[in-house]
Scaffold this active site. Structure first.
Site, PDB file in Angstrom:
ATOM      1  CB  THR A   1      42.996  98.842  45.336  1.00  0.00           C
ATOM      2  OG1 THR A   1      43.870  98.432  46.383  1.00  0.00           O
ATOM      3  CG2 THR A   1      41.594  98.355  45.634  1.00  0.00           C
TER       4      THR A   1
ATOM      5  CB  THR B   1      43.685 102.902  41.921  1.00  0.00           C
ATOM      6  OG1 THR B   1      43.721 102.321  43.237  1.00  0.00           O
ATOM      7  CG2 THR B   1      44.503 102.053  40.983  1.00  0.00           C
TER       8      THR B   1
ATOM      9  CG  ASP C   1      57.991 107.577  42.501  1.00  0.00           C
ATOM     10  OD1 ASP C   1      57.196 106.878  43.163  1.00  0.00           O
ATOM     11  OD2 ASP C   1      57.763 108.761  42.200  1.00  0.00           O
TER      12      ASP C   1
ATOM     13  CB  VAL D   1      51.762 100.119  48.025  1.00  0.00           C
ATOM     14  CG1 VAL D   1      51.802  98.663  47.544  1.00  0.00           C
ATOM     15  CG2 VAL D   1      50.455 100.405  48.741  1.00  0.00           C
TER      16      VAL D   1
ATOM     17  CB  CYS E   1      42.638 101.818  51.530  1.00  0.00           C
ATOM     18  SG  CYS E   1      44.343 101.508  51.041  1.00  0.00           S
TER      19      CYS E   1
ATOM     20  NE  ARG F   1      47.945 108.162  50.587  1.00  0.00           N
ATOM     21  CZ  ARG F   1      48.282 106.908  50.311  1.00  0.00           C
ATOM     22  NH1 ARG F   1      48.417 106.521  49.057  1.00  0.00           N
ATOM     23  NH2 ARG F   1      48.490 106.045  51.290  1.00  0.00           N
TER      24      ARG F   1
ATOM     25  NE  ARG G   1      58.759 108.051  48.221  1.00  0.00           N
ATOM     26  CZ  ARG G   1      58.711 107.636  49.473  1.00  0.00           C
ATOM     27  NH1 ARG G   1      59.110 108.428  50.448  1.00  0.00           N
ATOM     28  NH2 ARG G   1      58.254 106.445  49.777  1.00  0.00           N
TER      29      ARG G   1
END
Length: 425
Positions: free
Chosen positions: A121, A86, A33, A15, A261, A332, A38
């Site tokens: 979220t 989240t 980050d 995101v 998600c 994920r 990364r």
């Protein structure tokens, strides 16, 4: 209010990075980050999630995007966008620790008059009741007096090259009417399809959580009817094709529900509903059903092998695909792992091949070693072949060439011609 935005994006994953890249085309932008590996990779011009094309990333870096692990690099920023995960814990309870840590980071650097916008979220109330008190405590500033807040839920669809971040219509909101206008203007300035300004932060939070919960429930219904029709000997995909001839039929298909998600977000609303004494029967049932589909697929394959007289014990099994969805490297919460775990109790001879997955990430996350070499040489080897993820690389391929003469081929996504398979959802 802020006249010259300098934006910090906290969290550079699926995101945060696309958003930081987009904002950097118009505003000075710092991406932050904690993962140093990364950050170094991004600063070299490569995104291993493949969400941002290397050419676009390199252009953004030239235009002024700067990625860092150093919190001091955020001190000149005045708008902070939080885009951290989240997740849920092992009991499917919301884990707000990443949000807490990100809010502490913001609290250490946010100036007077600054704005923090959350994209993660959450269930309604998390931003104002959990996150902002953390920012207040760490910063010593007073919410809605010394600093302000907004919420604009992310709508990134990993691997989707059509609905990219700049094309997504985003919901926006703010802690005061003036801030709501400012946040809405900020996003409108970089988006092609505009925004929808919600009346409050809680309405914006709620709108996001039901987007994914709705999809979860609809897919659960498809999975349930797939189980029913499979038991009746009726091809589910043919049923759906016939039903879709009606103009208002909603086109969903059965399958494995993973990712960060749809397989996670409903638990946040379930948790909040229970706190208010409301039992969310439909969402809870949908989650249980969808979480059990990997086990269901494995058992269907075992039944088909038994019908063909194939001994499941010590059988050679090939699983094609392990990412949670097609044509992306995101692993994920992939439910393909559930198929693997069930079959592993019968045979150790399971080969997994996925041209998109990172073998190192698979080993670290799931303790599974996947095939890294081309599988073209593995002809006539397997007793069962499971097409688990519909990567383009598997499309229009004669998968039976990898199997023994009497092998079972099972198609999870209904990608292959049904005459070429022994079973499918």
């Amino acid at each position: 209010m802020i006249l010259s935005p300098k934006i910090a994006v906290i969290g550079l994953g699926y995101v945060g990075l696309p958003l930081a890249r987009l904002f950097s085309m118009k505003y000075p932008t710092v991406g932050f980050d904690l993962n140093e590996e990364r950050v170094n990779m991004l600063m070299s011009g490569h995104d291993d999630t493949l969400e941002v094309d290397d050419q676009l990333l390199q252009h953004a870096l030239k235009e002024g995007l700067y990625c860092t692990c150093n919190i001091n690099d955020l001190r000149t920023c005045n708008i902070f966008v939080v885009a951290v995960p989240t997740p849920v814990d092992e009991n499917n309870r919301p884990d707000l620790m990443p949000l807490k840590k990100a809010s502490e980071t913001v609290g250490k650097v946010i100036p007077k008059g600054g704005i923090v916008i959350y994209e993660s979220t959450v269930y309604p109330g998390v931003t104002e009741e959990f996150c902002l008190p953390v920012v207040e405590k760490i910063s010593g500033l007073t919410y809605n007096k010394d600093f302000f807040a907004g919420y604009s839920p992310e709508r990134i669809n990993p691997g989707d090259k059509e609905h990219t971040v700049e094309k997504i219509k985003k919901v926006t909101s703010g802690s005061t009417p003036e801030v709501a206008d400012l946040v809405d203007h900020l996003y409108n300035s970089v988006l092609l399809n505009g925004t929808f300004k919600a009346s409050s932060i809680k309405v914006a939070e709620a709108s996001k959580i039901i987007e994914n919960s709705q999809r979860d429930v609809n897919i659960a219904f498809m999975n349930e009817i797939a189980k029913i029709f499979n038991a009746m000997g009726i091809d589910t995909h043919e049923v759906l094709e016939a039903a879709a001839s009606k103009w208002n039929f909603l086109k969903f298909t059965p399958g494995l529900v993973g990712g960060h998600c749809i397989s996670v977000d409903p638990y946040y609303l379930i948790e909040k509903a229970l706190r208010y004494g409301v039992m969310p029967h439909v969402m809870s049932a949908a989650r249980r059903l969808n979480d059990g589909m990997g086990e269901y697929v494995a058992n269907q394959v075992i039944k088909l092998m038994n019908r063909k007289g194939i001994l499941v014990k010590d059988a050679q099994i090939l699983i094609l695909g392990i990412t949670f969805k097609e044509n992306c490297p995101d692993i994920r919460n992939t439910r393909v792992v559930d198929i693997y775990k069930v079959l592993k109790t019968y045979t150790p001879n399971i080969t997994i091949f996925d041209p998109h997955a990172n073998p190192k990430e698979i080993e670290e996350e799931y303790h599974i070693n996947i095939e890294t070499e081309a599988i073209e040489s593995l002809k006539n080897k397997f007793d069962a072949i499971i097409l688990a993820v519909s990567h383009d690389e598997f499309n229009n391929k004669n998968l039976r060439k990898f199997g023994k003469e009497n092998c079972v081929v099972y198609d999870v996504k209904g990608m292959m011609n049904k005459v070429m398979v022994d079973g499918r959802l």
